[in-house]
Motif scaffolding. Structure first.
Motif, PDB file in Angstrom:
ATOM      1  N   GLY A  44      -6.080  -5.613  -2.073  1.00 60.22           N
ATOM      2  CA  GLY A  44      -6.884  -4.819  -1.193  1.00 60.22           C
ATOM      3  C   GLY A  44      -7.374  -3.531  -1.575  1.00 60.22           C
ATOM      4  N   LEU A  45      -6.753  -3.139  -2.922  1.00 57.43           N
ATOM      5  CA  LEU A  45      -6.991  -1.775  -3.525  1.00 57.43           C
ATOM      6  C   LEU A  45      -7.626  -1.772  -4.966  1.00 57.43           C
ATOM      7  CD1 LEU A  45      -3.813   0.229  -2.155  1.00 57.43           C
ATOM      8  CD2 LEU A  45      -6.144   0.112  -1.219  1.00 57.43           C
ATOM      9  N   THR A  46      -7.611  -2.898  -5.512  1.00 68.99           N
ATOM     10  CA  THR A  46      -7.995  -3.194  -6.891  1.00 68.99           C
ATOM     11  C   THR A  46      -9.133  -4.211  -6.726  1.00 68.99           C
ATOM     12  OG1 THR A  46      -6.502  -4.812  -7.237  1.00 68.99           O
ATOM     13  CG2 THR A  46      -5.773  -2.710  -7.954  1.00 68.99           C
ATOM     14  N   LEU A  68      -1.899   0.487 -25.360  1.00 65.57           N
ATOM     15  CA  LEU A  68      -1.824   1.386 -24.228  1.00 65.57           C
ATOM     16  C   LEU A  68      -1.706   0.660 -22.741  1.00 65.57           C
ATOM     17  CD1 LEU A  68      -2.637   4.097 -23.101  1.00 65.57           C
ATOM     18  CD2 LEU A  68      -5.073   3.402 -23.067  1.00 65.57           C
ATOM     19  N   LEU A  69      -2.185  -0.488 -22.754  1.00 60.06           N
ATOM     20  CA  LEU A  69      -1.890  -1.087 -21.355  1.00 60.06           C
ATOM     21  C   LEU A  69      -0.720  -1.422 -21.326  1.00 60.06           C
ATOM     22  CD1 LEU A  69      -2.911  -2.411 -18.796  1.00 60.06           C
ATOM     23  CD2 LEU A  69      -3.582  -4.422 -20.077  1.00 60.06           C
ATOM     24  N   ARG A  70       0.223  -2.290 -22.329  1.00 59.36           N
ATOM     25  CA  ARG A  70       1.481  -2.185 -22.203  1.00 59.36           C
ATOM     26  C   ARG A  70       2.541  -1.151 -22.000  1.00 59.36           C
ATOM     27  NH1 ARG A  70       3.468  -6.859 -24.999  1.00 59.36           N
ATOM     28  NH2 ARG A  70       1.953  -8.457 -25.778  1.00 59.36           N
ATOM     29  N   GLU A  71       2.092  -0.109 -22.963  1.00 65.21           N
ATOM     30  CA  GLU A  71       2.979   1.082 -22.226  1.00 65.21           C
ATOM     31  C   GLU A  71       2.697   1.688 -20.988  1.00 65.21           C
ATOM     32  OE1 GLU A  71       5.409   1.994 -24.272  1.00 65.21           O
ATOM     33  OE2 GLU A  71       4.939   0.660 -25.675  1.00 65.21           O
ATOM     34  N   ILE A  72       1.680   1.660 -20.295  1.00 64.23           N
ATOM     35  CA  ILE A  72       1.519   2.050 -19.089  1.00 64.23           C
ATOM     36  C   ILE A  72       2.079   1.287 -18.077  1.00 64.23           C
ATOM     37  CG2 ILE A  72      -0.380   2.106 -17.138  1.00 64.23           C
ATOM     38  CD1 ILE A  72      -2.255   3.299 -19.234  1.00 64.23           C
ATOM     39  N   ASP A  88       0.853  -1.257   0.206  1.00 66.78           N
ATOM     40  CA  ASP A  88       0.075   0.034   0.090  1.00 66.78           C
ATOM     41  C   ASP A  88       0.712   1.377  -0.071  1.00 66.78           C
ATOM     42  OD1 ASP A  88      -2.057  -1.701   0.348  1.00 66.78           O
ATOM     43  OD2 ASP A  88      -2.351  -1.353   2.503  1.00 66.78           O
ATOM     44  N   PRO A  89       0.508   2.274  -0.763  1.00 59.14           N
ATOM     45  CA  PRO A  89      -0.573   2.469  -1.328  1.00 59.14           C
ATOM     46  C   PRO A  89      -0.643   2.220  -2.952  1.00 59.14           C
ATOM     47  CG  PRO A  89       0.568   4.506  -1.374  1.00 59.14           C
ATOM     48  CD  PRO A  89       1.287   3.525  -0.783  1.00 59.14           C
ATOM     49  N   TRP A  90       0.191   1.609  -3.401  1.00 60.08           N
ATOM     50  CA  TRP A  90       0.520   1.002  -4.852  1.00 60.08           C
ATOM     51  C   TRP A  90      -0.463   0.165  -5.288  1.00 60.08           C
ATOM     52  CZ3 TRP A  90       2.857   5.181  -5.899  1.00 60.08           C
ATOM     53  CH2 TRP A  90       3.773   5.874  -5.110  1.00 60.08           C
ATOM     54  N   LEU A  91      -1.098   0.094  -6.590  1.00 67.64           N
ATOM     55  CA  LEU A  91      -1.796  -0.678  -7.053  1.00 67.64           C
ATOM     56  C   LEU A  91      -1.360  -1.715  -8.002  1.00 67.64           C
ATOM     57  CD1 LEU A  91      -4.307   2.138  -8.572  1.00 67.64           C
ATOM     58  CD2 LEU A  91      -4.233   1.024  -6.120  1.00 67.64           C
ATOM     59  N   LEU A  92      -0.061  -1.620  -8.684  1.00 68.16           N
ATOM     60  CA  LEU A  92       0.508  -2.818  -9.212  1.00 68.16           C
ATOM     61  C   LEU A  92       2.130  -2.494  -9.385  1.00 68.16           C
ATOM     62  CD1 LEU A  92       1.301  -1.377 -12.166  1.00 68.16           C
ATOM     63  CD2 LEU A  92      -1.336  -1.423 -12.454  1.00 68.16           C
ATOM     64  N   LEU A 138      -1.544   6.803 -12.980  1.00 67.35           N
ATOM     65  CA  LEU A 138      -1.257   6.105 -13.921  1.00 67.35           C
ATOM     66  C   LEU A 138      -1.414   4.528 -13.790  1.00 67.35           C
ATOM     67  CD1 LEU A 138       0.474   5.886 -16.750  1.00 67.35           C
ATOM     68  CD2 LEU A 138       2.634   5.151 -15.283  1.00 67.35           C
ATOM     69  N   GLN A 139      -1.175   4.268 -12.473  1.00 69.17           N
ATOM     70  CA  GLN A 139      -1.403   2.749 -11.929  1.00 69.17           C
ATOM     71  C   GLN A 139      -3.159   2.738 -12.201  1.00 69.17           C
ATOM     72  OE1 GLN A 139       0.420   1.998  -8.463  1.00 69.17           O
ATOM     73  NE2 GLN A 139       2.410   1.905  -9.391  1.00 69.17           N
ATOM     74  N   GLN A 140      -3.840   3.593 -11.680  1.00 64.08           N
ATOM     75  CA  GLN A 140      -5.416   3.501 -11.622  1.00 64.08           C
ATOM     76  C   GLN A 140      -5.713   2.950 -13.091  1.00 64.08           C
ATOM     77  OE1 GLN A 140      -7.560   3.281  -9.116  1.00 64.08           O
ATOM     78  NE2 GLN A 140      -8.588   2.311 -10.751  1.00 64.08           N
ATOM     79  N   VAL A 141      -4.947   3.976 -14.106  1.00 67.78           N
ATOM     80  CA  VAL A 141      -5.572   3.631 -15.624  1.00 67.78           C
ATOM     81  C   VAL A 141      -5.098   2.298 -16.097  1.00 67.78           C
ATOM     82  CG1 VAL A 141      -5.215   4.488 -17.907  1.00 67.78           C
ATOM     83  CG2 VAL A 141      -5.322   6.320 -15.879  1.00 67.78           C
ATOM     84  N   GLY A 142      -4.126   1.873 -15.481  1.00 59.29           N
ATOM     85  CA  GLY A 142      -3.550   0.577 -15.970  1.00 59.29           C
ATOM     86  C   GLY A 142      -4.526  -0.449 -15.324  1.00 59.29           C
ATOM     87  N   VAL A 143      -4.871  -0.368 -14.132  1.00 57.30           N
ATOM     88  CA  VAL A 143      -5.987  -1.258 -13.691  1.00 57.30           C
ATOM     89  C   VAL A 143      -7.103  -1.278 -14.367  1.00 57.30           C
ATOM     90  CG1 VAL A 143      -7.235  -1.637 -11.465  1.00 57.30           C
ATOM     91  CG2 VAL A 143      -4.914  -1.149 -11.373  1.00 57.30           C
ATOM     92  N   ASP A 144      -7.578   0.030 -14.615  1.00 60.48           N
ATOM     93  CA  ASP A 144      -8.995  -0.038 -15.486  1.00 60.48           C
ATOM     94  C   ASP A 144      -8.653  -0.604 -16.745  1.00 60.48           C
ATOM     95  OD1 ASP A 144      -9.748   1.658 -13.280  1.00 60.48           O
ATOM     96  OD2 ASP A 144      -9.722   3.386 -14.270  1.00 60.48           O
ATOM     97  N   LEU A 145      -7.777  -0.750 -17.257  1.00 59.91           N
ATOM     98  CA  LEU A 145      -7.412  -1.380 -18.702  1.00 59.91           C
ATOM     99  C   LEU A 145      -7.545  -2.918 -18.622  1.00 59.91           C
ATOM    100  CD1 LEU A 145      -5.163   1.058 -20.423  1.00 59.91           C
ATOM    101  CD2 LEU A 145      -7.649   0.896 -20.653  1.00 59.91           C
ATOM    102  N   VAL A 146      -7.313  -3.585 -17.369  1.00 64.91           N
ATOM    103  CA  VAL A 146      -7.130  -4.866 -17.342  1.00 64.91           C
ATOM    104  C   VAL A 146      -8.557  -5.598 -17.311  1.00 64.91           C
ATOM    105  CG1 VAL A 146      -6.293  -7.001 -15.762  1.00 64.91           C
ATOM    106  CG2 VAL A 146      -4.976  -4.669 -16.150  1.00 64.91           C
ATOM    107  N   ARG A 147      -9.096  -6.248 -18.538  1.00 59.33           N
ATOM    108  CA  ARG A 147     -10.275  -6.689 -18.344  1.00 59.33           C
ATOM    109  C   ARG A 147     -10.341  -7.798 -19.258  1.00 59.33           C
ATOM    110  NH1 ARG A 147     -10.980  -3.778 -14.989  1.00 59.33           N
ATOM    111  NH2 ARG A 147     -12.372  -2.030 -14.934  1.00 59.33           N
TER     112      ARG A 147
END
Length: 278
Positions: A97-99, A114-118, A19-23, A135-144
């Motif tokens: 815990g954060l994603t 985009l996901l790769r580059e992030i 914490d507080p990092w997402l990835l 930046l990490q939040q955008v990356g998490v949002d792209l993992v689908r």
């Protein structure tokens, strides 16, 4: 642990994202063919490749990892990774815990440019903490999860059948018949067919087609023409291979890559050429 310096897989139980990092993303390279022991992690993992042939075995299935797709491994999922010589593979761990969990099961993830580059930018570049979190939040949002056909191949549980499966995965063009495999194992063809259907839910012939199609995805994504891929897999007539590919995935090879969300601009570190039939 410095980025780009991984030579072994992360040990079981070792936390990667605090914490507080997402990835966080690590790189490991295989200068020669390598196979890591079965391992699990307390965090979910996105395994994706830059170059080479990577397979992931988990939950009784094997996933082939083409450059345009990653494999999502839920937290605590035991898995084993194999990589061919020259492979560059990335492991992105997410803070559970954060994603929000992407999927409770192993599944494919479209690896758009985009996901790769992030993920790579987060791995390699210095930046203020607030900017990194955004930046990490955008990356998490792209993992689908991928919306196209699954990449998993069910593995037989019977040791004798598993030895056959391993050899077919290693050489998908092997054209031995069910009767020939049965004689090698000291079984009747009927017994081998019954056991294989029981263990995997499909016949040996159908299973081999699954392996060939999944292997084709890797080669086509790397830019190999469909004609060359079909011949490499034992099909003299490319139209036969394309028909089988359509039966498994619901698409022709070119349409398959377009059908996966984000894959029109997906690429390894160098661009993935579009499938061609020349």
């Amino acid at each position: 642990m410095e980025p780009d310096e991984w030579t072994a897989y992360v040990p079981s139980g070792e936390r990667q994202v605090e914490d507080p990092w997402l990835l966080t993303t690590g790189t490991f390279r295989a200068p020669e063919p390598m196979e890591w022991e079965t391992v699990s992690h307390p965090e979910p993992e996105l395994l994706w490749s830059g170059t080479g042939n990577v397979t992931v075995e988990a939950a009784g299935h094997v996933w082939l990892v083409p450059p345009a797709l990653g494999i999502w491994l839920p937290a605590g999922m035991p898995h084993r990774v194999k990589a061919s010589a020259g492979t560059v593979t990335y492991a992105t761990f997410l803070n559970p815990g954060l994603t929000t969990s992407v999927s409770p099961t192993v599944t494919g993830i479209p690896m758009s440019r985009l996901l790769r580059e992030i993920l790579l930018h987060n791995q390699r570049e210095e930046m203020p903490d607030e900017a990194r979190l955004r930046l990490q939040q955008v990356g998490v949002d792209l993992v689908r999860p991928v919306q196209a056909a699954s990449l998993d191949i069910p593995l037989p549980k019977t040791p004798e059948l598993r030895s056959v499966a391993d050899r077919i995965i290693a050489d998908p063009a092997d054209d031995r018949t069910t009767e020939e495999w049965a004689r090698e194992l000291g079984l009747s063809g009927r017994t081998l067919m019954r056991w294989f259907q029981r263990d995997t839910g499909v016949s040996l012939t159908q299973w081999r087609i699954l392996v060939r199609v999944r292997r084709a995805l890797i080669d086509i994504a790397a830019g190999t023409p469909v004609v060359a891929v079909s011949r490499r897999l034992g099909y003299a007539n490319p139209s036969t291979f394309i028909d089988l590919f359509r039966q498994v995935t619901g698409h022709t090879p070119a349409a398959y890559f377009r059908s996966v969300s984000g894959l029109d601009d997906a690429a390894p570190l160098s661009a993935v050429p579009r499938p061609t039939v020349s």
